[in-house]
Design a protein around this motif. Structure first.
Motif, PDB file in Angstrom:
ATOM      1  N   ALA A   1      29.311  30.394 -23.943  1.00 25.60           N
ATOM      2  CA  ALA A   1      29.393  28.917 -24.175  1.00 25.60           C
ATOM      3  C   ALA A   1      30.047  28.528 -25.473  1.00 25.60           C
ATOM      4  O   ALA A   1      30.383  29.408 -26.227  1.00 25.60           O
ATOM      5  N   GLY A   2      30.642  27.215 -25.481  1.00 23.75           N
ATOM      6  CA  GLY A   2      31.056  26.540 -26.640  1.00 23.75           C
ATOM      7  C   GLY A   2      30.182  25.709 -27.566  1.00 23.75           C
ATOM      8  O   GLY A   2      29.484  24.898 -26.444  1.00 23.75           O
ATOM      9  N   LEU A   3      30.414  25.530 -28.566  1.00 21.11           N
ATOM     10  CA  LEU A   3      29.367  24.246 -29.075  1.00 21.11           C
ATOM     11  C   LEU A   3      30.256  23.469 -30.354  1.00 21.11           C
ATOM     12  O   LEU A   3      31.084  23.904 -30.987  1.00 21.11           O
TER      13      LEU A   3
ATOM     14  N   SER B   1      22.855  35.605 -27.373  1.00 24.32           N
ATOM     15  CA  SER B   1      24.260  36.063 -27.583  1.00 24.32           C
ATOM     16  C   SER B   1      24.563  36.046 -29.170  1.00 24.32           C
ATOM     17  O   SER B   1      23.891  35.794 -30.017  1.00 24.32           O
ATOM     18  N   LYS B   2      25.869  36.575 -29.456  1.00 25.75           N
ATOM     19  CA  LYS B   2      26.345  36.673 -30.802  1.00 25.75           C
ATOM     20  C   LYS B   2      26.957  35.305 -31.276  1.00 25.75           C
ATOM     21  O   LYS B   2      27.282  34.431 -30.432  1.00 25.75           O
ATOM     22  N   ASN B   3      26.714  35.157 -32.451  1.00 26.77           N
ATOM     23  CA  ASN B   3      27.206  33.607 -33.057  1.00 26.77           C
ATOM     24  C   ASN B   3      28.832  33.876 -33.464  1.00 26.77           C
ATOM     25  O   ASN B   3      28.869  34.828 -34.374  1.00 26.77           O
ATOM     26  N   LEU B   4      29.538  33.256 -32.943  1.00 29.48           N
ATOM     27  CA  LEU B   4      31.124  33.433 -33.286  1.00 29.48           C
ATOM     28  C   LEU B   4      31.643  31.992 -33.699  1.00 29.48           C
ATOM     29  O   LEU B   4      31.422  31.050 -33.228  1.00 29.48           O
ATOM     30  N   ARG B   5      31.986  31.712 -35.096  1.00 33.76           N
ATOM     31  CA  ARG B   5      32.311  30.591 -35.531  1.00 33.76           C
ATOM     32  C   ARG B   5      33.949  30.477 -35.460  1.00 33.76           C
ATOM     33  O   ARG B   5      34.764  31.399 -35.953  1.00 33.76           O
TER      34      ARG B   5
ATOM     35  N   VAL C   1      28.682  32.967 -28.381  1.00 35.26           N
ATOM     36  CA  VAL C   1      28.628  31.506 -28.272  1.00 35.26           C
ATOM     37  C   VAL C   1      29.404  31.010 -29.207  1.00 35.26           C
ATOM     38  O   VAL C   1      29.400  31.380 -30.584  1.00 35.26           O
ATOM     39  N   MET C   2      30.588  30.488 -29.149  1.00 38.99           N
ATOM     40  CA  MET C   2      31.405  29.992 -29.809  1.00 38.99           C
ATOM     41  C   MET C   2      30.990  28.599 -30.518  1.00 38.99           C
ATOM     42  O   MET C   2      31.039  27.658 -29.988  1.00 38.99           O
TER      43      MET C   2
ATOM     44  N   LEU D   1      23.542  23.590 -25.201  1.00 37.94           N
ATOM     45  CA  LEU D   1      23.933  24.934 -24.787  1.00 37.94           C
ATOM     46  C   LEU D   1      24.127  24.846 -23.415  1.00 37.94           C
ATOM     47  O   LEU D   1      23.101  24.905 -22.409  1.00 37.94           O
ATOM     48  N   ALA D   2      25.465  25.157 -23.041  1.00 39.66           N
ATOM     49  CA  ALA D   2      25.818  24.928 -21.484  1.00 39.66           C
ATOM     50  C   ALA D   2      26.448  25.978 -21.085  1.00 39.66           C
ATOM     51  O   ALA D   2      27.327  26.476 -21.796  1.00 39.66           O
ATOM     52  N   PHE D   3      25.995  26.657 -19.865  1.00 36.60           N
ATOM     53  CA  PHE D   3      26.882  27.765 -19.355  1.00 36.60           C
ATOM     54  C   PHE D   3      26.540  27.664 -17.856  1.00 36.60           C
ATOM     55  O   PHE D   3      26.004  27.335 -17.283  1.00 36.60           O
TER      56      PHE D   3
END
Lengths: 200, 469
Positions: B231-233, B164-168, B201-202, B141-143
């Motif tokens: 962030a992106g994951l 944050s909200k979870n965005l897939r 967070v995507m 988790l990097a921001f």
């Protein structure tokens, strides 16, 4: 940090979408070692010609906006770089409140670290505020922005509101959780020992 | 326990305390520090009489304003030199690990962190730089954070955060030939807009993401911030572990085994609920080129500069008109007909070894077009060494590219690598904002292959055609 309670002042309408932090404060001013003195470089490339002369048409070079304390703008304000130089430049110029339909995440956080209030309102409300002749008043306790002929209520997370109203030192607040931090570190050392950076 | 996303899992593992006002205190495992956003943080600590809580959890390196030529002779620009000297004095005074400017390991923080094994799956990583999202490629988790938050992390090793909200983001289909992670990122941002991921967070999923190398995943995650996301994951897998294994700061022996066993649990549960989902269809994806002053203004290389008359509303029309005016472009111009005068290959987006291989593959046996200045700036000294071992430097030099020393360089032009007003650049960087590469400069974002293709053609060109030739 200076608390934010109420503010009455000139609002400069810079209504455009995606005002990025490069536009707010360009890279050539990021070599500074201090937080102060960036106000004269705020919106530098919109405000000055390449020779450094003021561009008379630009909003902040005109009366009464030279002394603006509120900025009205478009959606996704503050997108781009994490540079805190952006809120530092706004603050040093005299801007204590930015009103926009939405804000980019890092900029939004950086505002609260500097006693700047970011207010989210619909674009139509901002257009009405921009049409006001006189100064606007922002009242954080009441959560309102108003002029002589219109006024709007805005939402703000209670914790954020408290931070600004009290001018809270966020680090001091987190230091109050020292026992929690120490307990967490002890637990992590046991559960995830590979996280220790001991190889140096 | 109810099903959780990867983001939920990392969040839960880093929760130090939930405070009465509803905010959460999150533990920060890794902190990257550079010269531009740290001096005021160090100063703040000293003024408040605070010490650094875990200086050993920091990795510091100068990257933003370092010269990319003849740095052995010193730094000519005085303000840049002073800022780097301030970093050196601060890290010395506070016992912070530092990679010196003339060290082979020096480079862009977001290239160096992964390279050194400082970035690990499942960790929280912060840096006073928005492209910290890069490290999400490891399932970290990097921001990016501001300087006040840099100071906060230095003092407490924590940050107050809101969930944050979870965005897939589900990429469907495989990547077509001659397209890559950069094209995926630009296509996504073109689809959702530059504020499309705000508050989220995507997590990037789909077979094309699984097939990406770590370099590709870093490119993809790097651009998360351009889509507005916190962030992106990418969930870690064998590709991740193979990359991390054996790196200087990565865990070794039994600790490595324990780490990998844990990292294998770091994937979203099949039933986990996401707040939002975006589907990006990769079938038929063409190489992407931006035409405007925001990364969302992007089209296929086979496309054209848009017509403001077709904007959805007055605001959009006005914004497009301003962008076209700044960019010096006429509506309807085919992208391939746009001539360029500069090429920049490098940055935390595309300055890794694979990016240089990709660009060199196009440059090999060709020449940079007349009137074009083309820079290749490796992301780190180790990338540079590796490229030189593979002979990539010779390919670039023979083709007429400049081969420079590592740093952020022309991505943001804090050093002398800056464009003059009106100069049009094919750039592998991440932002095409007004003035980004120099006042009045015109930036078009592309992949490394497309940048190299533009360099040899003198205008944007479909790299697929060069590969057929």
């Amino acid at each position: 940090m200076q608390p934010f309670t109420t503010l009455t002042g000139t609002a400069a309408p810079l209504i455009r979408a995606n005002v990025d932090t490069d536009l707010i404060i360009p890279k050539q001013f990021l070599t500074t070692l201090v937080r102060s003195g960036l106000g004269r470089h705020l919106f530098h490339e919109l405000r000055y010609d390449p020779a450094g002369q003021e561009l008379p048409d630009f909003l902040l070079n005109r009366e009464p906006y030279r002394k603006a304390t509120i900025l009205l703008s478009g959606p996704n304000f503050g997108c781009g770089s994490s540079r805190e130089h952006a809120p530092w430049a706004l603050l040093d110029f005299g801007i204590r409140c930015v009103v926009a339909p939405s804000f980019a995440d890092i900029f939004f956080n950086n505002c609260f670290s500097n006693g700047i209030l970011p207010v989210s309102l619909p674009a139509e409300s901002i257009a009405q505020l921009a049409a006001e002749e006189g100064p606007l008043t922002v009242d954080l306790s009441a959560q309102t922005v108003s002029g002589a002929s219109c006024g709007f209520r805005f939402e703000i997370e209670p914790a954020r509101k408290a931070t600004l109203l009290e001018g809270m030192d966020e680090i001091k607040r987190s230091e109050a959780n020292l026992a929690d931090i120490e307990a967490y570190e002890a637990r992590r050392r046991a559960e995830a020992p590979w996280l220790e950076v001991s190889q140096r | 326990m109810s099903p959780r996303t990867l983001y939920d899992k990392i969040w839960d593992e880093h929760l130090v305390a939930t405070r009465a006002d509803g905010t959460s205190l999150i533990y920060i495992d890794r902190h990257l520090v550079h010269e531009v956003t740290s001096p005021q943080a160090f100063e703040g600590l000293v003024l408040a009489g605070r010490a650094l809580r875990r200086p050993g959890n920091i990795l510091s390196v100068a990257d933003h304003n370092v010269p990319t030529a003849d740095r052995e002779k010193g730094i000519a620009d005085e303000t840049c030199r002073l800022q780097i000297e301030a970093l050196e004095a601060n890290v010395e005074a506070h016992g912070v690990p530092y990679i010196p400017l003339l060290d082979d390991r020096q480079g862009i923080v977001h290239v160096v962190g992964p390279e050194q094994g400082f970035t690990l799956p499942g960790t929280t990583v912060v840096c006073g730089d928005s492209h910290t999202s890069t490290h999400g490629a490891f399932g970290a988790l990097a921001f990016g954070i501001g300087t006040s938050e840099v100071e906060h992390v230095m003092a407490t090793q924590t940050l107050p955060q809101r969930r944050s909200k979870n965005l897939r983001v589900r990429f469907e289909g495989a990547l077509p030939t001659s397209t890559g992670a950069k094209d995926m990122a630009l296509r996504l941002i073109g689809q959702i807009g530059t504020a499309g991921g705000t508050g989220c967070v995507m997590e990037y999923t789909g077979p094309a993401v699984r097939a990406l190398t770590m370099e590709g995943r870093m490119t993809l995650c790097n651009m998360s911030i351009e889509g507005g996301a916190r962030a992106g994951l990418v969930a870690p897998d064998d590709t991740t572990f193979a990359y991390v294994a054996g790196r200087p700061l990565a865990p070794k022996a039994a600790l490595w085994d324990a780490a990998v066993a844990h990292w294998r649990t770091l994937a979203s549960d099949p039933e986990a609920a996401f707040d939002r989902e975006v589907v990006v269809d990769l079938r038929g994806l063409a190489p992407q080129v931006t035409w405007g002053t925001s990364p969302q203004w992007v089209t296929d290389i086979t496309g054209r500069v848009p017509d403001p008359a077709q904007a959805r509303n007055a605001e959009e029309r006005e914004a497009i008109l301003r962008a076209l005016d700044y960019m010096g472009l006429e509506p309807g111009t085919p992208m391939e007909a746009i001539g360029i005068q500069a090429v920049f290959i490098g940055s935390c987006t595309n300055g890794r070894i694979e990016d240089l291989r990709e660009a060199a593959g196009i440059a090999r046996g060709r020449k940079v077009a007349q009137g074009v200045r083309a820079l290749v700036v490796p992301g780190s000294g180790l990338v540079k060494k590796q490229a030189e071992a593979e002979g990539l430097d010779r390919i670039f030099l023979e083709a007429g590219f400049e081969w420079r020393q590592p740093g952020c360089s022309m991505c943001l032009g804090m050093n002398e690598d800056r464009l003059e007003a009106g100069v049009r650049c094919a750039s592998t960087s991440n932002r095409n904002f007004e003035g980004r590469q120099g006042r009045g400069s015109r930036t078009h974002l592309v992949s490394p292959a497309m940048a190299a293709a533009a360099a040899v053609a003198g205008h944007f060109t479909d790299v697929r055609r060069l590969l057929e030739a």
